[in-house]
Scaffold this motif. Structure first.
Motif, PDB file in Angstrom:
ATOM      1  N   MET A  75       0.829  -1.187   0.000  1.00 34.18           N
ATOM      2  CA  MET A  75       0.000   0.000   0.000  1.00 34.18           C
ATOM      3  C   MET A  75       0.873   1.251   0.000  1.00 34.18           C
ATOM      4  SD  MET A  75      -3.302  -0.702   0.256  1.00 34.18           S
ATOM      5  CE  MET A  75      -3.906  -2.322  -0.016  1.00 34.18           C
ATOM      6  N   THR A  76       0.315   2.346  -0.488  1.00 30.41           N
ATOM      7  CA  THR A  76       1.049   3.607  -0.487  1.00 30.41           C
ATOM      8  C   THR A  76       1.041   4.185   0.920  1.00 30.41           C
ATOM      9  OG1 THR A  76      -0.893   4.954  -0.939  1.00 30.41           O
ATOM     10  CG2 THR A  76       0.301   4.078  -2.856  1.00 30.41           C
ATOM     11  N   GLU A  77       1.855   5.215   1.142  1.00 28.53           N
ATOM     12  CA  GLU A  77       1.928   5.852   2.461  1.00 28.53           C
ATOM     13  C   GLU A  77       0.554   6.377   2.880  1.00 28.53           C
ATOM     14  OE1 GLU A  77       3.323   6.618   5.987  1.00 28.53           O
ATOM     15  OE2 GLU A  77       4.489   5.626   4.446  1.00 28.53           O
ATOM     16  N   GLN A  78      -0.169   6.996   1.941  1.00 29.47           N
ATOM     17  CA  GLN A  78      -1.506   7.523   2.255  1.00 29.47           C
ATOM     18  C   GLN A  78      -2.429   6.394   2.713  1.00 29.47           C
ATOM     19  OE1 GLN A  78      -3.531   9.250  -1.094  1.00 29.47           O
ATOM     20  NE2 GLN A  78      -5.347   9.744   0.071  1.00 29.47           N
ATOM     21  N   GLN A  79      -2.339   5.236   2.043  1.00 30.98           N
ATOM     22  CA  GLN A  79      -3.202   4.124   2.405  1.00 30.98           C
ATOM     23  C   GLN A  79      -2.820   3.544   3.759  1.00 30.98           C
ATOM     24  OE1 GLN A  79      -2.342   2.136  -1.180  1.00 30.98           O
ATOM     25  NE2 GLN A  79      -4.185   2.823  -2.216  1.00 30.98           N
TER      26      GLN A  79
ATOM     27  N   GLY B 132      -8.570 -15.217  -1.780  1.00 29.91           N
ATOM     28  CA  GLY B 132      -8.781 -13.852  -2.225  1.00 29.91           C
ATOM     29  C   GLY B 132      -8.641 -12.840  -1.115  1.00 29.91           C
ATOM     30  N   VAL B 133      -8.461 -11.587  -1.521  1.00 31.78           N
ATOM     31  CA  VAL B 133      -8.386 -10.467  -0.585  1.00 31.78           C
ATOM     32  C   VAL B 133      -9.244  -9.322  -1.117  1.00 31.78           C
ATOM     33  CG1 VAL B 133      -6.134 -11.050   0.406  1.00 31.78           C
ATOM     34  CG2 VAL B 133      -6.228  -9.638  -1.653  1.00 31.78           C
ATOM     35  N   ILE B 134      -9.739  -8.528  -0.179  1.00 36.45           N
ATOM     36  CA  ILE B 134     -10.626  -7.404  -0.483  1.00 36.45           C
ATOM     37  C   ILE B 134      -9.993  -6.123   0.061  1.00 36.45           C
ATOM     38  CG2 ILE B 134     -12.942  -6.416  -0.131  1.00 36.45           C
ATOM     39  CD1 ILE B 134     -13.109  -9.086  -1.572  1.00 36.45           C
ATOM     40  N   ALA B 135      -9.898  -5.087  -0.765  1.00 35.96           N
ATOM     41  CA  ALA B 135      -9.473  -3.762  -0.300  1.00 35.96           C
ATOM     42  C   ALA B 135     -10.719  -3.041   0.196  1.00 35.96           C
ATOM     43  CB  ALA B 135      -8.824  -2.972  -1.428  1.00 35.96           C
TER      44      ALA B 135
ATOM     45  N   ARG C 168      -4.245   4.492  -7.438  1.00 34.59           N
ATOM     46  CA  ARG C 168      -3.888   4.927  -6.083  1.00 34.59           C
ATOM     47  C   ARG C 168      -3.009   3.891  -5.380  1.00 34.59           C
ATOM     48  NH1 ARG C 168      -9.266   5.831  -3.035  1.00 34.59           N
ATOM     49  NH2 ARG C 168      -7.789   6.097  -1.343  1.00 34.59           N
ATOM     50  N   GLY C 169      -2.556   2.863  -6.111  1.00 38.50           N
ATOM     51  CA  GLY C 169      -1.720   1.832  -5.509  1.00 38.50           C
ATOM     52  C   GLY C 169      -2.503   0.693  -4.881  1.00 38.50           C
ATOM     53  N   ILE C 170      -3.815   0.724  -5.001  1.00 37.97           N
ATOM     54  CA  ILE C 170      -4.652  -0.304  -4.382  1.00 37.97           C
ATOM     55  C   ILE C 170      -4.419  -1.658  -5.030  1.00 37.97           C
ATOM     56  CG2 ILE C 170      -7.052  -1.026  -3.983  1.00 37.97           C
ATOM     57  CD1 ILE C 170      -7.629   2.069  -3.712  1.00 37.97           C
ATOM     58  N   GLY C 171      -4.337  -1.700  -6.361  1.00 39.52           N
ATOM     59  CA  GLY C 171      -4.084  -2.957  -7.057  1.00 39.52           C
ATOM     60  C   GLY C 171      -2.764  -3.583  -6.638  1.00 39.52           C
ATOM     61  N   SER C 172      -1.712  -2.768  -6.551  1.00 43.33           N
ATOM     62  CA  SER C 172      -0.401  -3.272  -6.120  1.00 43.33           C
ATOM     63  C   SER C 172      -0.468  -3.823  -4.711  1.00 43.33           C
ATOM     64  CB  SER C 172       0.645  -2.150  -6.172  1.00 43.33           C
ATOM     65  OG  SER C 172       0.826  -1.695  -7.478  1.00 43.33           O
ATOM     66  N   GLY C 173      -1.145  -3.125  -3.832  1.00 48.53           N
ATOM     67  CA  GLY C 173      -1.288  -3.603  -2.449  1.00 48.53           C
ATOM     68  C   GLY C 173      -2.062  -4.909  -2.375  1.00 48.53           C
ATOM     69  N   LEU C 174      -3.118  -5.007  -3.168  1.00 52.09           N
ATOM     70  CA  LEU C 174      -3.884  -6.260  -3.216  1.00 52.09           C
ATOM     71  C   LEU C 174      -3.003  -7.410  -3.683  1.00 52.09           C
ATOM     72  CD1 LEU C 174      -7.265  -5.010  -4.712  1.00 52.09           C
ATOM     73  CD2 LEU C 174      -6.980  -6.120  -2.486  1.00 52.09           C
ATOM     74  N   LEU C 175      -2.212  -7.172  -4.741  1.00 47.47           N
ATOM     75  CA  LEU C 175      -1.345  -8.227  -5.260  1.00 47.47           C
ATOM     76  C   LEU C 175      -0.318  -8.665  -4.224  1.00 47.47           C
ATOM     77  CD1 LEU C 175      -0.680  -7.181  -8.971  1.00 47.47           C
ATOM     78  CD2 LEU C 175      -2.348  -8.830  -8.080  1.00 47.47           C
ATOM     79  N   ARG C 176       0.343  -7.722  -3.573  1.00 48.43           N
ATOM     80  CA  ARG C 176       1.346  -8.081  -2.549  1.00 48.43           C
ATOM     81  C   ARG C 176       0.724  -8.939  -1.454  1.00 48.43           C
ATOM     82  NH1 ARG C 176       3.057  -2.946  -3.571  1.00 48.43           N
ATOM     83  NH2 ARG C 176       1.941  -2.060  -1.798  1.00 48.43           N
ATOM     84  N   THR C 177      -0.430  -8.530  -0.976  1.00 52.95           N
ATOM     85  CA  THR C 177      -1.088  -9.274   0.101  1.00 52.95           C
ATOM     86  C   THR C 177      -1.524 -10.656  -0.380  1.00 52.95           C
ATOM     87  OG1 THR C 177      -1.862  -7.195   1.043  1.00 52.95           O
ATOM     88  CG2 THR C 177      -2.967  -9.202   1.787  1.00 52.95           C
ATOM     89  N   LEU C 178      -2.135 -10.721  -1.555  1.00 49.01           N
ATOM     90  CA  LEU C 178      -2.598 -11.999  -2.091  1.00 49.01           C
ATOM     91  C   LEU C 178      -1.437 -12.946  -2.336  1.00 49.01           C
ATOM     92  CD1 LEU C 178      -4.958 -13.727  -3.124  1.00 49.01           C
ATOM     93  CD2 LEU C 178      -4.595 -12.688  -5.371  1.00 49.01           C
ATOM     94  N   PHE C 179      -0.343 -12.446  -2.900  1.00 50.59           N
ATOM     95  CA  PHE C 179       0.793 -13.322  -3.201  1.00 50.59           C
ATOM     96  C   PHE C 179       1.449 -13.844  -1.921  1.00 50.59           C
ATOM     97  CE2 PHE C 179       1.324 -10.973  -7.482  1.00 50.59           C
ATOM     98  CZ  PHE C 179       0.228 -11.651  -7.985  1.00 50.59           C
TER      99      PHE C 179
END
Length: 178
Positions: free
Chosen positions: A1-5, A64-67, A116-127
């Motif tokens: 996630m980004t710093e804001q998130q 799966g993961v949910i943002a 907003r970086g949400i997709g990247s954060g979802l991928l990191r968590t899911l992987f």
């Protein structure tokens, strides 16, 4: 996630059976990635190849993961994106099918929350969860022109094939850690 998130507005939680309807919404976001409504919900559910990405969620092996937006009033967590893995077999393959033991990734983020970086954060968590579950490789199908291709390339996916107007990409999770 980004710093804001990380500051508390966006969180990630595991997907459960209660998220089936939201996964349909996110699959529609993925299918309609151009911003135009190329497919409606009813059409998606009638399409045998597309609907099996969500039908009967959550079956054995689904992950799966949910943002969620955690900044809503009264502590409500509003789902805004999802990433999930599902295995298919050679008799009923997905668009990015590689092998029976390689689950296929689906990801969708509500249009107003993209970039907003949400997709990247979802991928990191899911992987991370996938690795913990013993999953070694993940595949995905991405249509020509879809900006998600850069997201997948940045995550370490490489093109291994072609299906119509889409690339099939694979990520070796053990190599992604290196």
């Amino acid at each position: 996630m980004t710093e804001q998130q990380r500051q508390g507005t966006i969180g990630v939680r595991d997907a459960g059976p209660e998220d089936a309807e939201f996964l349909i919404d996110m699959l529609l976001e993925a299918v309609n990635w151009t911003g135009e409504e190329r497919m409606k919900r009813r059409q998606l559910l009638r399409d045998k190849t597309l609907s099996h990405y969500v039908a009967g969620w959550q079956r054995a092996g689904d992950l799966g993961v949910i943002a969620v937006d955690t900044g809503a009033p009264a502590g409500l967590q509003i789902p805004i994106g999802a990433a999930w893995l599902r295995r298919f077999d050679s008799h009923h393959p997905g668009y990015g099918y590689v092998a029976d033991d390689v689950p296929e990734l689906s990801i969708g983020v509500a249009q107003q929350h993209r970039r907003r970086g949400i997709g990247s954060g979802l991928l990191r968590t899911l992987f991370a969860r996938a690795e913990a579950a013993g999953i070694r490789r993940v595949s995905v199908s991405v249509e020509d022109g879809n900006p998600s291709e850069s997201l997948f390339a940045a995550a370490g996916f490489t093109v291994v094939g072609r299906n119509g107007n889409a690339d099939t990409m694979v990520l070796d999770l053990s190599a992604a850690d290196a």
